[in-house]
Design a protein around this motif. Sequence first.
Motif, mmCIF file in Angstrom:
data_model
loop_
_atom_site.group_PDB
_atom_site.id
_atom_site.type_symbol
_atom_site.label_atom_id
_atom_site.label_comp_id
_atom_site.label_asym_id
_atom_site.label_seq_id
_atom_site.Cartn_x
_atom_site.Cartn_y
_atom_site.Cartn_z
ATOM 1 N N VAL A 175 0.847 -1.191 0.000
ATOM 2 C CA VAL A 175 0.000 0.000 0.000
ATOM 3 C C VAL A 175 0.886 1.247 0.000
ATOM 4 N N SER A 176 0.859 1.993 -1.085
ATOM 5 C CA SER A 176 1.631 3.236 -1.209
ATOM 6 C C SER A 176 3.117 3.047 -0.884
ATOM 7 N N PRO A 177 3.755 2.013 -1.421
ATOM 8 C CA PRO A 177 5.169 1.786 -1.094
ATOM 9 C C PRO A 177 6.086 2.704 -1.898
ATOM 10 N N ALA A 178 7.191 3.067 -1.301
ATOM 11 C CA ALA A 178 8.193 3.873 -1.992
ATOM 12 C C ALA A 178 9.289 2.961 -2.543
ATOM 13 N N ILE A 179 10.087 3.492 -3.447
ATOM 14 C CA ILE A 179 11.186 2.729 -4.042
ATOM 15 C C ILE A 179 12.527 3.185 -3.494
ATOM 16 N N ASN A 180 12.805 4.473 -3.614
ATOM 17 C CA ASN A 180 14.111 5.009 -3.219
ATOM 18 C C ASN A 180 13.904 6.074 -2.153
ATOM 19 N N TRP A 181 14.590 5.931 -1.028
ATOM 20 C CA TRP A 181 14.404 6.830 0.124
ATOM 21 C C TRP A 181 14.659 8.293 -0.262
ATOM 22 N N LEU A 182 15.772 8.544 -0.912
ATOM 23 C CA LEU A 182 16.138 9.921 -1.229
ATOM 24 C C LEU A 182 15.204 10.524 -2.275
ATOM 25 N N GLN A 183 14.864 9.745 -3.298
ATOM 26 C CA GLN A 183 13.944 10.250 -4.306
ATOM 27 C C GLN A 183 12.574 10.538 -3.705
ATOM 28 N N GLN A 184 12.132 9.659 -2.808
ATOM 29 C CA GLN A 184 10.853 9.893 -2.159
ATOM 30 C C GLN A 184 10.897 11.175 -1.334
ATOM 31 N N TRP A 242 17.651 11.300 13.832
ATOM 32 C CA TRP A 242 18.829 11.439 12.973
ATOM 33 C C TRP A 242 19.545 10.092 12.824
ATOM 34 N N GLY A 243 19.611 9.347 13.914
ATOM 35 C CA GLY A 243 20.216 8.028 13.845
ATOM 36 C C GLY A 243 19.429 7.091 12.937
ATOM 37 N N PHE A 244 18.117 7.162 13.013
ATOM 38 C CA PHE A 244 17.257 6.319 12.170
ATOM 39 C C PHE A 244 17.450 6.654 10.691
ATOM 40 N N ILE A 245 17.455 7.940 10.378
ATOM 41 C CA ILE A 245 17.653 8.362 8.989
ATOM 42 C C ILE A 245 19.039 7.933 8.500
ATOM 43 N N SER A 246 20.053 8.118 9.356
ATOM 44 C CA SER A 246 21.419 7.756 8.971
ATOM 45 C C SER A 246 21.540 6.272 8.638
ATOM 46 N N LYS A 247 20.779 5.424 9.353
ATOM 47 C CA LYS A 247 20.808 3.989 9.087
ATOM 48 C C LYS A 247 20.144 3.630 7.764
ATOM 49 N N ASN A 248 19.132 4.416 7.380
ATOM 50 C CA ASN A 248 18.230 3.948 6.325
ATOM 51 C C ASN A 248 18.142 4.817 5.073
ATOM 52 N N PHE A 249 18.858 5.929 5.015
ATOM 53 C CA PHE A 249 18.642 6.862 3.911
ATOM 54 C C PHE A 249 19.084 6.309 2.558
ATOM 55 N N THR A 250 19.861 5.252 2.542
ATOM 56 C CA THR A 250 20.285 4.658 1.264
ATOM 57 C C THR A 250 19.323 3.566 0.789
ATOM 58 N N ALA A 251 18.215 3.391 1.484
ATOM 59 C CA ALA A 251 17.273 2.323 1.141
ATOM 60 C C ALA A 251 16.748 2.481 -0.284
ATOM 61 N N ASP A 252 16.718 1.382 -1.006
ATOM 62 C CA ASP A 252 16.177 1.337 -2.371
ATOM 63 C C ASP A 252 15.643 -0.070 -2.589
ATOM 64 N N ALA A 253 14.376 -0.170 -2.958
ATOM 65 C CA ALA A 253 13.720 -1.479 -3.060
ATOM 66 C C ALA A 253 13.921 -2.160 -4.400
ATOM 67 N N THR A 254 14.519 -1.486 -5.363
ATOM 68 C CA THR A 254 14.552 -1.994 -6.737
ATOM 69 C C THR A 254 15.091 -3.413 -6.830
ATOM 70 N N GLN A 255 16.268 -3.651 -6.290
ATOM 71 C CA GLN A 255 16.856 -4.981 -6.381
ATOM 72 C C GLN A 255 16.153 -5.976 -5.467
ATOM 73 N N ASP A 256 15.760 -5.527 -4.285
ATOM 74 C CA ASP A 256 15.083 -6.427 -3.350
ATOM 75 C C ASP A 256 13.768 -6.950 -3.916
ATOM 76 N N LEU A 257 13.115 -6.163 -4.779
ATOM 77 C CA LEU A 257 11.823 -6.571 -5.331
ATOM 78 C C LEU A 257 11.902 -7.868 -6.134
ATOM 79 N N HIS A 258 13.089 -8.244 -6.572
ATOM 80 C CA HIS A 258 13.222 -9.499 -7.305
ATOM 81 C C HIS A 258 12.780 -10.695 -6.457
ATOM 82 N N ALA A 259 12.836 -10.557 -5.141
ATOM 83 C CA ALA A 259 12.398 -11.635 -4.254
ATOM 84 C C ALA A 259 10.900 -11.878 -4.352
ATOM 85 N N LEU A 260 10.154 -10.924 -4.924
ATOM 86 C CA LEU A 260 8.699 -11.063 -5.043
ATOM 87 C C LEU A 260 8.268 -11.646 -6.385
ATOM 88 N N ARG A 261 9.215 -11.934 -7.258
ATOM 89 C CA ARG A 261 8.845 -12.491 -8.558
ATOM 90 C C ARG A 261 8.129 -13.831 -8.389
#
Length: 361
Positions: A175-184, A242-261
């Motif tokens: 539901v309303s998922p994002a792909i790239n943290w920075l782009q979002q 700030w710690g949470f953002i620092s851990k996760n700001f590089t998140a990108d689902a593009t490659q991980d989505l292959h697990a849903l094929r």
Amino acid sequence: MCPKIQPRRRGLRIAAWSLVTVLLAAAGLVGVVLWQNSYAMDEQRVSIRNGGHTLNGVLATPKDGRKHHGLVVYVHGDGPVGATHDDGYKPMWEANAKAGYASLSWDKPGVAGAPGNWLDQSMDDRADEAVAAIAWARARPDVDGDRIGLWGASQAGWVLPKIAAKAPVSFVIAVSPAINWLQQGRYNLLSELRADNASAARTDAAIATSNARLRLLERRATFEEYVRAMGDDAKGMTADRWGFISKNFTADATQDLHALRGIPVLLTLAGHDINVDTADTERVYREVLDAGGALTVKRYPDASHSLLKQSIEQSDRRTTLTALFSPRSLFADGFLDDQRQFLKAPGRAGQATLSVAEGVL
């Protein structure tokens, strides 16, 4: 007899009947609220072990007399979310129950007395948490291990495919998922500025502040360094956040989505989403998953990011009144029923792409 007594008695009777009328009306309103907020399912609190921690959860099961049900595991979006999301999940749980599925959700760490702090988590930590919950569910005699799937909103878009890579799931509702943290983040920033009719100067200043924050993240600046560098622009940020953002700001689902094929996926997108670029999300989901033929896309033109009706969400008063007197009506038309229909036959649903906006099946 004093002539003034009779009119006084009439006044008292009128006042009494007025009070009775008000009390009856109030009782009627309370009755409506209780009725509208009663759901066709049973709920129980559960405890789930996750390593050295405990997840405080809620398991909602259908009242259909069956002893074996499928299960929808809920993965929250951002923020300090409790197991029921302030009862906001319950209309969805009821729709799941009507399709023969139980629903499982838990308090984020540090919410509602749960141990830990959700701001200490990475997306992988969140995935591991859900994998532990799935393992717990598979061990239950009332859960059909072949019909366990995921439901996740917004930030969960980075978590859902990580879960699927670690544990077998039979379907996913995104539901309303994002792909790239920075782009979002940039999309959200510009969308809010446009909605606020911001001037070009204000927009430029906001972009410059965002770019400065990104440079600090890229060089792994501490919170103290962030505060010194940003000055007044650091207001509203906490060390934990700030710690949470620092851990996760590089998140990108593009490659991980292959697990849903090959896994039936229902992607639901809102027409008035200022948080997530739904066009980009749909593009990536189609590029990665369409080859597997198991992707179903549903669009809700009149919905906000949370899939509530935008006309309701725009007003706090309307949101509160609707939540009290007609909570199922908070959601975009068709949203609850579409999820129920998907659960009844997730494999077959993936054979066609549904589009509310285009009216195509």
